[in-house]
Design an enzyme around this catalytic site. Sequence first.
Site, PDB file in Angstrom:
ATOM      1  N   THR A 426     -21.222  -1.274   0.464  1.00 13.83           N
ATOM      2  CA  THR A 426     -21.734  -2.577  -0.016  1.00 13.83           C
ATOM      3  C   THR A 426     -20.882  -3.379  -0.658  1.00 13.83           C
ATOM      4  O   THR A 426     -19.848  -2.847  -0.977  1.00 13.83           O
ATOM      5  CB  THR A 426     -22.998  -2.365  -0.870  1.00 13.83           C
ATOM      6  OG1 THR A 426     -24.014  -1.525  -0.363  1.00 13.83           O
ATOM      7  CG2 THR A 426     -23.888  -3.316  -1.470  1.00 13.83           C
ATOM      8  N   THR A 444     -24.866  -5.551   2.756  1.00 14.17           N
ATOM      9  CA  THR A 444     -24.531  -3.934   2.775  1.00 14.17           C
ATOM     10  C   THR A 444     -24.624  -3.765   4.210  1.00 14.17           C
ATOM     11  O   THR A 444     -25.290  -4.451   4.988  1.00 14.17           O
ATOM     12  CB  THR A 444     -25.239  -2.890   2.010  1.00 14.17           C
ATOM     13  OG1 THR A 444     -24.945  -1.785   2.216  1.00 14.17           O
ATOM     14  CG2 THR A 444     -26.753  -3.077   2.272  1.00 14.17           C
ATOM     15  N   GLU A 446     -25.059  -0.227   4.453  1.00 11.00           N
ATOM     16  CA  GLU A 446     -25.378   1.090   3.694  1.00 11.00           C
ATOM     17  C   GLU A 446     -24.302   1.807   3.580  1.00 11.00           C
ATOM     18  O   GLU A 446     -23.670   1.542   2.594  1.00 11.00           O
ATOM     19  CB  GLU A 446     -26.593   1.588   4.461  1.00 11.00           C
ATOM     20  CG  GLU A 446     -27.399   2.993   4.347  1.00 11.00           C
ATOM     21  CD  GLU A 446     -27.039   3.807   2.819  1.00 11.00           C
ATOM     22  OE1 GLU A 446     -26.852   2.907   1.847  1.00 11.00           O
ATOM     23  OE2 GLU A 446     -27.168   4.634   2.674  1.00 11.00           O
ATOM     24  N   GLU A 465     -29.248   1.518   7.505  1.00 10.72           N
ATOM     25  CA  GLU A 465     -30.087   1.297   6.341  1.00 10.72           C
ATOM     26  C   GLU A 465     -31.476   2.041   6.272  1.00 10.72           C
ATOM     27  O   GLU A 465     -31.799   2.255   5.187  1.00 10.72           O
ATOM     28  CB  GLU A 465     -30.371  -0.199   6.381  1.00 10.72           C
ATOM     29  CG  GLU A 465     -30.419  -0.899   4.836  1.00 10.72           C
ATOM     30  CD  GLU A 465     -29.072  -0.871   4.252  1.00 10.72           C
ATOM     31  OE1 GLU A 465     -28.900  -0.439   3.173  1.00 10.72           O
ATOM     32  OE2 GLU A 465     -28.248  -1.487   4.705  1.00 10.72           O
ATOM     33  N   ASP A 468     -32.273   4.854   3.806  1.00 14.20           N
ATOM     34  CA  ASP A 468     -32.690   4.405   2.339  1.00 14.20           C
ATOM     35  C   ASP A 468     -34.296   4.831   2.249  1.00 14.20           C
ATOM     36  O   ASP A 468     -34.787   4.676   1.050  1.00 14.20           O
ATOM     37  CB  ASP A 468     -32.468   2.858   2.208  1.00 14.20           C
ATOM     38  CG  ASP A 468     -31.096   2.992   1.588  1.00 14.20           C
ATOM     39  OD1 ASP A 468     -30.341   3.884   1.401  1.00 14.20           O
ATOM     40  OD2 ASP A 468     -30.706   1.696   1.095  1.00 14.20           O
ATOM     41  N   SER A 493     -31.310  -0.567  -4.050  1.00  8.30           N
ATOM     42  CA  SER A 493     -31.002  -0.555  -5.669  1.00  8.30           C
ATOM     43  C   SER A 493     -30.177  -1.885  -5.776  1.00  8.30           C
ATOM     44  O   SER A 493     -29.692  -2.027  -6.953  1.00  8.30           O
ATOM     45  CB  SER A 493     -30.253   0.704  -5.759  1.00  8.30           C
ATOM     46  OG  SER A 493     -30.702   1.699  -5.758  1.00  8.30           O
ATOM     47  N   GLY A 513     -22.521   0.348  -4.888  1.00 10.58           N
ATOM     48  CA  GLY A 513     -22.615   1.570  -5.307  1.00 10.58           C
ATOM     49  C   GLY A 513     -23.895   2.480  -5.033  1.00 10.58           C
ATOM     50  O   GLY A 513     -24.112   3.192  -6.010  1.00 10.58           O
TER      51      GLY A 513
HETATM   52  N1  GLU Z   1     -28.151   0.853   0.653  1.00  6.75           N
HETATM   53  C1  GLU Z   1     -28.035   0.795  -0.582  1.00  6.75           C
HETATM   54  C2  GLU Z   1     -29.114  -0.162  -1.270  1.00  6.75           C
HETATM   55  O1  GLU Z   1     -29.714  -0.905  -0.597  1.00  6.75           O
HETATM   56  C3  GLU Z   1     -26.610   0.257  -0.954  1.00  6.75           C
HETATM   57  C4  GLU Z   1     -25.625   1.155  -0.557  1.00  6.75           C
HETATM   58  C5  GLU Z   1     -24.408   0.846  -1.380  1.00  6.75           C
HETATM   59  O2  GLU Z   1     -24.428  -0.044  -2.246  1.00  6.75           O
HETATM   60  O3  GLU Z   1     -23.501   1.582  -1.219  1.00  6.75           O
HETATM   61  O4  GLU Z   1     -29.181   0.143  -2.443  1.00  6.75           O
END
Ligand code: GLU
Length: 622
Positions: A426, A444, A446, A465, A468, A493, A513
């Site tokens: 991301t 992102t 993912e 993705e 998730d 997140s 993150g």
């Molecule tokens: N897929 C994660 C999300 O949507 C983000 C992945 C990342 O920040 O590394 O929260």
Amino acid sequence: MRRKTPYLVISALLCSTLMSAGPASAAAPAARPPVPLPPKEAVATGYGGAVASVSPYATQIGIDVLKRGGNAVDAAVATAAALGVVEPFSSGIGGGGFFVYYNARTHRVTTIDGRETGPAAFTPTVFIDPATGKPLAFADAVNSGLSVGAPGTLMTWQEALNAWGTRPLAEELRPAARLAERGFTVTGDFNAGIALNQQRFSDIAPTAQLYLPGGQVPAVGSTFRNPDLAATYDLIARKGVGVFYGGQLAQEIANTAQHPPMTPTSDRFFRPGVITASDIAGYTAPFTAPTHVSYDGLDVYSMGPPSSGGTTVGEALNILTQLKRSGWRLSWDTQADQAASLQAYLEASRVAFADRNRWVADPAFENVPTAGLLSPAFAVSRACLISPTSTLTSPVAPGDPANPGSGSCTPATTQTPDASTEGVSTTHLVAADRWGNVVSYTLTIEQTGGSAMVVPHRGFLLNNEMTDFDFTPIHPPAPDPNLPAAGKRPRSSMAPTIILRDGRPYLVVGSPGGASIITTVLQILLNRLDLGMSLPDAIAAPRISQRDSAHTEAEPAFLSSPLDPALTALGQNFIPAPATFTPASEIGAATGLEFLADGRIQAAAEPQRRFGGSAMVVFPVP
Ligand code: GLU
């Protein structure tokens, strides 16, 4: 008389020349030189607009848009398109994201939900292996066509430009297309993004061909070109996003996911996906309401469900408000103050994560109690669990946002731990223009490197993705709102945040993150708003991340400070954060903006994490 060379001989000669010269043959018109790497600064202050991202190439492209008279939305889209070139392992048109926008004319904050959606063939058990009846191993789901959702990034750009931009998408794609075509200098993060993925990238033929030329990870300082992506951007520029969503590209994405293009020598199994061209054709990126809480008289706006970013940062801020009202002092003055402040931060985050894990998912499919989670009354019922002298035992039982008055202050700890599987990839960018419009945009694919599948001849990676989603209910018998379904968006997140003071932009922040995005944003806000740090210091400060688990992840600079034993004495249990992009253990890679009292904008990126980011303003006045 000149002897005629037979046609066949000429073509044989030409052919062998072409083959030995590889794709960039001598017969092609002379390539333009690579784009030089712009200077990289983590902080810039001045006037006329600002951009910050992880890459000086991307930031420079955004600044150039502003200099040519574009607004913050134009600049954000151009910057994001460039990140798809130079930060392709974290972003790109094969992925999704969340776009938060402050409109200086209407003084309103609006968001675009560009999250990927589950294919029509998805069911709640799609990640259960039919052969064993057990959930797929996480890595097997990541490295599969099954993890690919309908991408939302390109639609997000188009929607944002339609609503608020001043230039067509074609114009915003052009600088990124030329960067991909001319080439750019391989930076540490680009090199690391490939090195981290070398094994699985080598399993997929078009990915190996693009990112492992000659079987090698491109060296830092070498030049990298992605002519396929340049041509894809040019195609979209010419034909519009319909060529992606309703046309050729949708079909190719579906084909790639359904028939992972393995390298003939690979012995790895990539489970085929179920996404179809009509899943992609049906994609929409809706305009949604931001989350909102008041904190110390400031208006904090962020991304609502299906992201848990806004509700979880917001709930934790509300809990901190309650703790302060009950006499808790948040300050960086003495070491005792520092420990107390971080204890409040960790415990507020722990409790907010318990609620996030239970309640937040795609609101189009689940009854998500967004207003309840963000209500001050709910925060009262949760803040009373927190003590300055002891630490809660995780997992904490979730509260009931629908009945905040009935919340008990004795946490039950009967749940099974929740293993976070969100990626650590991301990227986050921020942009502001001379008119006062502001963008906070997290995007992102993912995992770093997404599903590892480059669409053949198109130059971009597909997301993973869909991992998730929870593969099975996390806390049975409690219902899990984040199970897969057709058309559903997995919980995120991402927390792209814009804070207004007296109705005007004041602070903008976001980070990558995975689930630690939430704690990174929260800790930066605590550092800036309560602990008296400047925005650059708030971003640079050592990070710790508590997400309702037995352990609290910490960066090395924290683990070697006296605050580690001080908080361990209260019951916190620190472990080193995992090493992700860099060999160092680190959490997040934030960018932010602050609108200073004297009218200047300060743009800030990471000085160190993820090899350091890039902040620029249109007219620097340090
Ligand atoms: N897929 C994660 C999300 O949507 C983000 C992945 C990342 O920040 O590394 O929260």
